[in-house]
Motif scaffolding. Structure first.
Motif, PDB file in Angstrom:
ATOM      1  N   SER A 402       0.949  -1.147  -0.113  1.00 16.23           N
ATOM      2  CA  SER A 402       0.086  -0.057  -0.064  1.00 16.23           C
ATOM      3  C   SER A 402       0.745   1.216  -0.029  1.00 16.23           C
ATOM      4  O   SER A 402       0.621   2.117  -0.768  1.00 16.23           O
ATOM      5  CB  SER A 402      -0.955  -0.091   1.136  1.00 16.23           C
ATOM      6  OG  SER A 402      -1.743  -1.179   1.276  1.00 16.23           O
ATOM      7  N   VAL A 403       1.848   1.136   0.892  1.00 19.25           N
ATOM      8  CA  VAL A 403       2.691   2.192   0.780  1.00 19.25           C
ATOM      9  C   VAL A 403       3.487   2.794  -0.434  1.00 19.25           C
ATOM     10  O   VAL A 403       3.676   3.734  -0.811  1.00 19.25           O
ATOM     11  CB  VAL A 403       3.641   2.106   1.926  1.00 19.25           C
ATOM     12  CG1 VAL A 403       4.691   3.421   1.987  1.00 19.25           C
ATOM     13  CG2 VAL A 403       3.236   2.055   3.179  1.00 19.25           C
ATOM     14  N   TYR A 404       4.015   1.495  -1.083  1.00 22.15           N
ATOM     15  CA  TYR A 404       4.495   1.789  -2.362  1.00 22.15           C
ATOM     16  C   TYR A 404       3.664   2.270  -3.543  1.00 22.15           C
ATOM     17  O   TYR A 404       3.929   2.750  -4.504  1.00 22.15           O
ATOM     18  CB  TYR A 404       5.424   0.479  -2.704  1.00 22.15           C
ATOM     19  CG  TYR A 404       6.783   0.335  -2.306  1.00 22.15           C
ATOM     20  CD1 TYR A 404       7.836   0.840  -3.045  1.00 22.15           C
ATOM     21  CD2 TYR A 404       6.953  -0.100  -0.921  1.00 22.15           C
ATOM     22  CE1 TYR A 404       9.193   0.808  -2.812  1.00 22.15           C
ATOM     23  CE2 TYR A 404       8.411  -0.351  -0.626  1.00 22.15           C
ATOM     24  CZ  TYR A 404       9.484   0.268  -1.561  1.00 22.15           C
ATOM     25  OH  TYR A 404      10.773   0.643  -1.147  1.00 22.15           O
ATOM     26  N   ALA A 405       2.428   1.710  -3.474  1.00 24.07           N
ATOM     27  CA  ALA A 405       1.343   2.150  -4.368  1.00 24.07           C
ATOM     28  C   ALA A 405       0.947   3.501  -4.337  1.00 24.07           C
ATOM     29  O   ALA A 405       0.992   4.264  -5.230  1.00 24.07           O
ATOM     30  CB  ALA A 405      -0.136   1.428  -4.114  1.00 24.07           C
ATOM     31  N   VAL A 406       1.061   4.192  -3.051  1.00 23.93           N
ATOM     32  CA  VAL A 406       0.859   5.446  -2.751  1.00 23.93           C
ATOM     33  C   VAL A 406       2.018   6.229  -3.447  1.00 23.93           C
ATOM     34  O   VAL A 406       2.089   7.405  -3.991  1.00 23.93           O
ATOM     35  CB  VAL A 406       0.642   5.933  -1.442  1.00 23.93           C
ATOM     36  CG1 VAL A 406       0.668   7.651  -1.158  1.00 23.93           C
ATOM     37  CG2 VAL A 406      -0.596   5.387  -1.032  1.00 23.93           C
ATOM     38  N   PHE A 445       2.408  -2.042 -10.926  1.00 24.92           N
ATOM     39  CA  PHE A 445       4.082  -1.868 -10.645  1.00 24.92           C
ATOM     40  C   PHE A 445       4.384  -3.151  -9.900  1.00 24.92           C
ATOM     41  O   PHE A 445       3.587  -4.024  -9.642  1.00 24.92           O
ATOM     42  CB  PHE A 445       4.428  -0.656  -9.936  1.00 24.92           C
ATOM     43  CG  PHE A 445       3.895  -0.890  -8.322  1.00 24.92           C
ATOM     44  CD1 PHE A 445       4.653  -1.488  -7.238  1.00 24.92           C
ATOM     45  CD2 PHE A 445       2.470  -0.502  -8.042  1.00 24.92           C
ATOM     46  CE1 PHE A 445       4.228  -1.586  -6.148  1.00 24.92           C
ATOM     47  CE2 PHE A 445       2.110  -0.598  -6.818  1.00 24.92           C
ATOM     48  CZ  PHE A 445       2.999  -1.110  -5.621  1.00 24.92           C
ATOM     49  N   ASN A 446       5.807  -3.412 -10.079  1.00 24.63           N
ATOM     50  CA  ASN A 446       6.453  -4.449  -9.284  1.00 24.63           C
ATOM     51  C   ASN A 446       7.047  -4.195  -8.163  1.00 24.63           C
ATOM     52  O   ASN A 446       7.748  -3.091  -8.212  1.00 24.63           O
ATOM     53  CB  ASN A 446       7.238  -5.268 -10.309  1.00 24.63           C
ATOM     54  CG  ASN A 446       6.659  -5.828 -11.427  1.00 24.63           C
ATOM     55  OD1 ASN A 446       5.654  -6.314 -11.575  1.00 24.63           O
ATOM     56  ND2 ASN A 446       7.686  -6.098 -12.694  1.00 24.63           N
ATOM     57  N   ASN A 447       6.923  -4.738  -7.067  1.00 23.63           N
ATOM     58  CA  ASN A 447       7.262  -4.447  -5.757  1.00 23.63           C
ATOM     59  C   ASN A 447       8.913  -4.898  -5.688  1.00 23.63           C
ATOM     60  O   ASN A 447       9.154  -5.528  -6.586  1.00 23.63           O
ATOM     61  CB  ASN A 447       6.466  -4.897  -4.706  1.00 23.63           C
ATOM     62  CG  ASN A 447       6.250  -6.457  -4.595  1.00 23.63           C
ATOM     63  OD1 ASN A 447       7.158  -7.182  -5.116  1.00 23.63           O
ATOM     64  ND2 ASN A 447       5.506  -6.988  -3.834  1.00 23.63           N
ATOM     65  N   VAL A 454      -1.354  -4.791  -8.747  1.00 28.41           N
ATOM     66  CA  VAL A 454      -2.414  -4.114  -9.538  1.00 28.41           C
ATOM     67  C   VAL A 454      -3.441  -3.598  -8.785  1.00 28.41           C
ATOM     68  O   VAL A 454      -3.958  -4.266  -7.798  1.00 28.41           O
ATOM     69  CB  VAL A 454      -3.061  -5.225 -10.570  1.00 28.41           C
ATOM     70  CG1 VAL A 454      -3.976  -4.668 -11.446  1.00 28.41           C
ATOM     71  CG2 VAL A 454      -2.037  -5.769 -11.287  1.00 28.41           C
ATOM     72  N   LEU A 455      -3.777  -2.301  -8.714  1.00 25.19           N
ATOM     73  CA  LEU A 455      -4.845  -1.856  -7.878  1.00 25.19           C
ATOM     74  C   LEU A 455      -6.216  -2.009  -8.385  1.00 25.19           C
ATOM     75  O   LEU A 455      -7.405  -1.569  -7.973  1.00 25.19           O
ATOM     76  CB  LEU A 455      -4.523  -0.265  -7.560  1.00 25.19           C
ATOM     77  CG  LEU A 455      -3.860  -0.212  -6.074  1.00 25.19           C
ATOM     78  CD1 LEU A 455      -2.470  -0.736  -6.209  1.00 25.19           C
ATOM     79  CD2 LEU A 455      -3.951   1.501  -6.069  1.00 25.19           C
ATOM     80  N   ASN A 456      -6.339  -2.413  -9.707  1.00 32.47           N
ATOM     81  CA  ASN A 456      -7.748  -2.682 -10.393  1.00 32.47           C
ATOM     82  C   ASN A 456      -8.224  -3.903  -9.740  1.00 32.47           C
ATOM     83  O   ASN A 456      -7.831  -4.890  -9.862  1.00 32.47           O
ATOM     84  CB  ASN A 456      -7.668  -2.876 -11.674  1.00 32.47           C
ATOM     85  CG  ASN A 456      -9.153  -2.825 -12.505  1.00 32.47           C
ATOM     86  OD1 ASN A 456      -9.721  -3.196 -11.831  1.00 32.47           O
ATOM     87  ND2 ASN A 456      -9.080  -2.648 -13.737  1.00 32.47           N
TER      88      ASN A 456
END
Length: 855
Positions: A402-406, A445-447, A454-456
């Motif tokens: 989640s942090v990386y998604a933000v 993105f790739n962590n 994927v946030l979809n």
């Protein structure tokens, strides 16, 4: 900052209970309500369930001290805080991600309580300890997103408030399809993988160990209802039955709810396997209901959302010894384990949560806590599993992502703004929370672990599971040992593996049996009981001729025709091919009888030929006597055709030869009887019967009758002749080779014609039995026909019942018995006179008898 009138009114209503309680409950919660703040250019809010708090209802009439709420540290949840801290520090050190921008965070505790969760959310929005609706001193300028919602209820409680300000809310709790409703929750993003196939993996585990009688425990909410619906439907398709269903309310928790007697009902159930679905927050009453002295009487199957090690008392885990857990598989995040080992209270002195955690986990005294000298050389890896897990949990992994998604969403926004010319010449870039959604909605993105994020939510990956064995030994640390995995691919394709030998069960060395009825062993089948689940059944033995070679068979199966069931009716064995053989005692006995009688008949024929000129032989047409003796010899010998392996030639000869030779014999007897009657009639003066006394007339009767029988046999052979067949039903363990009759009509026609001749001979002989003649054979023929008809009248019904060798034996016996009856009744008296009373076989004796008869 001004907001709409509707928003202000809504927040005032929400805040009204808090303002009423401010002065009364502050003293009770002041040690746990403080937040942790780390400044940065942009701030991420974090809400984590670090405490288990008893949420009492406060009406305002109680004494403030009596309204205090007790709380307990949920130590293992602190890993979630450290996951956020670790992600933020890594991003701040990454020169390629958000360069020249630092991320900060503000951490709050959440409770399973609507008012406390909303109060924490208001403090986040306000930026001060006292929640003031529609007021913000700094948060509106720096806040970009919120990470929170360890459970669906918490996510809903926070989202209803944060949605007013369009703050992106990253929920890391279990995936809930309800939260995917973008009309109701447009600003909420779920980071956890889907659990669409969790029920499939659990049912596979049940089937692997043959557990067909299980209990279900789930939360009384929509997510729990969906799980119950999915798993019960899957269980019913695989003949697994539900012993009971317990739904645990998910309203605000009170310790008093642990007194609800659902645990006694669970322990009283006959089901040995219990499936638990829910999260650590909503299943609080289940943790509190565990007695300290409870021994492992049940096997628990636990989903990954509920951490069994989170409990209010230190010995409660023994009830779960041997439990099997479906734990989310997570990729290994580089550096996280090393980061956890480096964490201590001195490294983050401003983190009051860490100080409190350290104090509670390492059992420091209050004096050491105040002086800041609480176990300075201790490490998190020294803590037992009940306090801390060094392996990253599924929730922590979702927080990290989640942090990386933000961060990646902010990176895209900054790149767009830079390309558009904003932020140049030292100008600061202003980001509003609602602007982040455009980048988050389709983010991919790739962590650092190499996994694609994927946030979809429509494309969220399906969860993969490790099957863990939870072990608690006396005076030893708790363990979670991987014993299998379940990796779903599609609805029908999956990878399920389990190592039975690696599993440690409760107090037994073998898996428990969880069935309503003990399994039906091989040789039995299940019979359902009316009004009870399908798993409760009776076992009955398979019917004769059928088997069941597996346990719990619904139906017995018949063996192939060339096999037969054993005594236990659980296996089929090949049948032995048999027939009435010369080597068998029965076949040998019948053969000897046939040869003996035929030999005796030949001897009598020799005697008659030798004594052909004597009166007793010449009486009643000696030619007919010769024909009868020859036909009886053939009758005895034809019985041998029924012994030995049946062949096509044998089958054709058996019935036809038998029918023709017996017809010749009976027609000869009929001719003899007619001769006796004609001889008496011809002695009267002027009788016209003398012309019928010629020998050729008797031979003509035999010929005509024989031709009629021959014609019937030809019709039989021409239409449906006898043929070799297999009798697989007469003997359970044998296949008997027999001659099938072919056409039953022609077979019984042949027998019927012989019966007609025999009945005619019997009738005529019976009427002529008292005729005054010295050598009158009518009386002997009457007895012989009586025996013949009795034998063959008994043969017809007896021939219908026995099969196989018995049927053949009956026919041979009838042939021998009827032939012997004819031979004995007609020729033995004559042989007696010829051999033992030769004086009676002279013309002088005949004249003397005739003279004495006239006197």
């Amino acid at each position: 900052m001004r907001h709409s009138l509707l928003s202000t009114f809504f927040l005032l209503l929400l805040h009204l209970p808090f303002s009423l309680l401010q002065g009364k409950k502050r003293s009770c919660f002041q040690q746990v309500i403080h937040d942790v703040f780390r400044d940065g250019d942009l701030i991420i809010g974090g809400f984590f369930p670090l405490y288990s708090v008893e949420a009492n209802i406060f009406t305002g009439l109680e004494h403030p001290q009596k309204a205090c709420n007790s709380f307990q540290w949920m130590h293992k949840n602190y890993q979630q805080v450290l996951a956020l801290v670790f992600a933020v520090e890594n991003i701040n050190q990454d020169l390629n991600l958000l360069p020249n921008i630092t991320l900060g965070y503000q951490l709050f505790t959440t409770y399973h309580s609507d008012n406390k969760t909303l109060e924490s959310s208001l403090k986040w929005l306000t930026g001060q300890q006292q929640a003031i609706p529609n007021y913000s001193c700094w948060a509106q300028d720096k806040s970009v997103a919120v990470i929170g919602g360890a459970t669906s209820p918490l996510a809903v409680q926070m989202g209803s408030l944060l949605e007013l300000y369009k703050y992106p809310q990253m929920t890391y709790g279990p995936f809930d399809p309800i939260l995917s409703d973008k009309i109701q929750f447009p600003s909420l993003y779920q980071m956890a993988p889907r659990d669409s196939f969790l029920h499939v993996g659990i049912v596979h585990l049940l089937l692997h160990f043959r557990w067909t009688w299980v209990g279900l425990i789930s939360t009384d909410d929509m997510r729990g209802e969906k799980f119950l619906w999915d798993i019960t439907k899957k269980m019913s398709r695989n003949d697994v039955c539900v012993a009971f269903i317990e739904k645990i309310p998910v309203s605000e928790r009170r310790h008093a709810e642990s007194l609800v007697p659902f645990m006694p009902r669970i322990m009283a159930s006959s089901a040995k396997v219990i499936i638990v679905h829910g999260d650590a927050d909503s299943l609080m009453s289940l943790r509190h209901s565990q007695p300290l002295f409870l021994i492992p009487l049940k096997l628990w199957i636990i989903t990954s959302d509920w951490d069994v090690t989170l409990r209010p008392h230190p010995y409660g885990s023994h009830a779960f010894h041997g439990a099997l857990l479906f734990k989310h598989q997570t990729s290994e995040v580089s550096g996280f384990s090393h980061f956890l080992k480096s964490v201590n209270s001195a490294k983050y002195p401003a983190d009051i949560f860490l100080k409190s955690f350290w104090h509670s986990a390492f059992k420091c005294s209050d004096e050491n806590l105040e002086e800041g000298e609480c176990s300075p050389n201790a490490s998190l890896e020294d803590l037992p599993l009940e306090y801390f897990d060094m392996a990253m949990s599924g929730l922590s992994y979702s927080i990290y992502n989640s942090v990386y998604a933000v961060a990646w969403a902010l990176q895209q926004m900054l790149l767009i703004k830079t390309e558009m010319g904003f932020g140049g010449d030292g100008e600061s870039i202003t980001l509003l929370p609602w602007q982040v959604h455009s980048s988050l909605r389709n983010l991919q993105f790739n962590n650092s672990a190499g996994e694609e994020i994927v946030l979809n939510e429509q494309r969220n990956i399906e969860a993969k599971y490790d099957i863990m064995n939870y072990l608690v030994f006396y005076k030893k640390p708790e363990l979670l040992v991987k014993v299998g995995q379940f990796i779903p691919k599609t609805l029908l394709e999956h990878d399920f593996t389990i190592s039975r030998n690696s599993i440690v069960w409760g107090d037994s060395q073998i898996p428990p049996k969880s069935v309503c009825t003990e399994s039906c062993s091989c040789g039995f089948k299940k019979i359902a009981q009316e009004g009870v689940p399908i798993c409760c059944f009776n076992c009955v033995r398979c019917p004769e001729g059928e088997i069941s070679d597996q346990r719990d068979m619904d139906h017995c199966t018949k063996c192939p025709e060339d096999e037969y069931p054993n005594k236990n009716r659980d296996h089929c064995f090949p049948k032995t091919v048999t027939f009435l053989s010369f080597k068998e005692p029965l076949g040998l006995t019948l053969t000897c009888l046939a040869l003996s009688f035929s030999f005796l008949t030949v001897i009598i024929l020799v005697i008659f030929v030798k004594c052909q000129d004597t009166p007793i032989v010449k009486a009643n047409n000696r030619i007919l006597s010769y024909i009868l003796l020859i036909s009886l010899t053939l009758c005895f010998l034809c019985s041998i055709l029924f012994i030995g392996p049946p062949t096509s030639a044998k089958c054709l000869l058996q019935q036809t030869v038998f029918g023709i030779v017996f017809t010749v014999a009976i027609s000869s007897i009929l001719a003899k009887t007619i001769t006796v009657v004609l001889a008496f009639k011809a002695t009267k003066p002027g009788s016209k019967m003398k012309r019928w006394m010629l020998p050729r007339v008797s031979s003509f009767v035999v010929f005509i009758c024989s031709m009629i029988q021959l014609a019937l046999c030809c019709i039989w052979l021409g239409t449906s002749p006898p043929f070799p067949g297999l009798d697989t039903h007469s003997e359970p363990d044998q296949i008997i080779i027999i001659c099938e009759m072919g056409s039953a009509i022609t077979f019984y026609s042949v027998l019927g014609f012989m019966g007609f001749l025999a009945l005619g001979s019997f009738t005529v002989a019976f009427l002529a039995r008292n005729l005054p003649d010295t050598f009158n054979e009518a009386r002997f023929i009457t007895f012989s026909m009586l025996i013949f008809c009795s034998v063959w009248m008994s043969f017809i019904p007896a021939y219908q019942n026995p099969k196989g060798q018995a049927m053949v034996t009956v026919e041979i016996f009838c042939i021998l018995a009827s032939s012997a009856g004819l031979l004995g009744c007609i020729f033995i008296p004559k042989c007696y006179v010829i051999l033992l009373r030769p004086e009676r076989n002279t013309l002088e004796w005949l004249r003397q008898k005739a003279d004495s008869g006239r006197c």
